[in-house]
Design an enzyme around this catalytic site. Sequence first.
Site, PDB file in Angstrom:
ATOM      1  N   LYS A  90      36.489  75.160  59.479  1.00  0.00           N
ATOM      2  CA  LYS A  90      35.669  74.369  60.402  1.00  0.00           C
ATOM      3  C   LYS A  90      34.674  75.264  61.124  1.00  0.00           C
ATOM      4  CE  LYS A  90      39.217  70.952  61.243  1.00  0.00           C
ATOM      5  NZ  LYS A  90      40.461  70.725  61.945  1.00  0.00           N
TER       6      LYS A  90
ATOM      7  N   GLN B 226      43.519  70.671  67.164  1.00  0.00           N
ATOM      8  CA  GLN B 226      44.148  70.648  65.845  1.00  0.00           C
ATOM      9  C   GLN B 226      45.581  70.127  65.936  1.00  0.00           C
ATOM     10  OE1 GLN B 226      42.588  71.407  62.939  1.00  0.00           O
ATOM     11  NE2 GLN B 226      44.429  71.015  61.740  1.00  0.00           N
TER      12      GLN B 226
ATOM     13  N   ASP C 197      37.234  63.500  66.508  1.00  0.00           N
ATOM     14  CA  ASP C 197      38.310  63.090  65.603  1.00  0.00           C
ATOM     15  C   ASP C 197      38.474  61.565  65.599  1.00  0.00           C
ATOM     16  OD1 ASP C 197      39.758  64.940  64.070  1.00  0.00           O
ATOM     17  OD2 ASP C 197      40.815  65.722  65.823  1.00  0.00           O
TER      18      ASP C 197
HETATM   19  N1  GUN Z   1      45.428  68.014  61.217  1.00  0.00           N
HETATM   20  C1  GUN Z   1      45.293  67.546  59.955  1.00  0.00           C
HETATM   21  N2  GUN Z   1      44.198  66.760  59.851  1.00  0.00           N
HETATM   22  C2  GUN Z   1      43.645  66.732  61.081  1.00  0.00           C
HETATM   23  C3  GUN Z   1      42.473  66.109  61.606  1.00  0.00           C
HETATM   24  O1  GUN Z   1      41.738  65.386  60.923  1.00  0.00           O
HETATM   25  N3  GUN Z   1      42.233  66.334  62.924  1.00  0.00           N
HETATM   26  C4  GUN Z   1      43.034  67.098  63.697  1.00  0.00           C
HETATM   27  N4  GUN Z   1      42.718  67.248  64.989  1.00  0.00           N
HETATM   28  N5  GUN Z   1      44.120  67.702  63.240  1.00  0.00           N
HETATM   29  C5  GUN Z   1      44.412  67.517  61.940  1.00  0.00           C
END
Ligand code: GUN
Length: 297
Positions: A54, A98, A121
């Site tokens: 990311k 996350q 998100d």
């Molecule tokens: N962990 C796995 N997929 C995601 C996601 O799309 N967003 C977040 N914040 N954590 C994750």
Amino acid sequence: MTARIIDGKAFAAHLRARVGTEVARLDAEHGITPGLAVVLVGEDPASEVYVRNKGRQTREAGMLSIEHRLPADTPQEDLLVLVQSLNADPQVHGILVQLPLPGHIDTDLVINSIDPAKDVDGFNILNVGLLATGQKCLVPCTPLGCLMLLREELGSLSGLEAVVVGRSNIVGKPMVQLLLREHCTVTVAHSRTRDLPEVVRRADIVIAAVGQPKMIKGDWIRRGATVIDVGINRIPAQDGKTRLVGDVDFESAREVASAITPVPGGVGPMTIACLLANTVTACCRANGLPEPRGLSA
Ligand code: GUN
């Protein structure tokens, strides 16, 4: 019939380039740089990989990447204080905490403490409610990526039968809302569904998001269906290593479907590309600027 392979990797690269163009325009015309803050608590290896990717892709798009790495035993209160400071920071337009978080932290409390306007998100209950009622919101990245691939493949989805296998808050439920908005007839199936193969056989569109390697077989799929495989499962390979497979048995499914996403290289790359797109969308909204077309649902 052998299915067309839906190239999510190429689509995601195209979307990231689009994001990059918008970021350059925001800087040139308004002196604004979209900023994305990612918070990682603990050292989960898969999460580490996601967060690294990311950060890299955020910088490559010309955006500001802010990373906060906290130890696994961080008190919940400290995490909430950090989120509040990111909520108040005008350089930050998107915040992602996350998941999964360590067990001593109340995930819902943390997610719902994120400013909904920065919740890239789309997990905050305000955004969930806005999506469910068809209002302007930030949409979860993986379902948004699936929708973009479906629109590219099929054009209008109106009237099509869609079966979503899986009911998670991250993928299944928001996917249902997006497909309803596109005027699909939507069925949600899950681990307790009776006669799952028969339910999947109805679908013009299959969304597989169950987390079970190769569970959905070719003979469950209606001839000519479009199959979107959200699964990312690591299984042992012959050479003692591991390999990634989806929730769909790709080899048998490709013989009956008209189009299918591969794993890897299908939905996976779309998630981060949509995260960047959501951050640009959030940045434009925060500054009262028109939203670029093609970056949101
Ligand atoms: N962990 C796995 N997929 C995601 C996601 O799309 N967003 C977040 N914040 N954590 C994750």
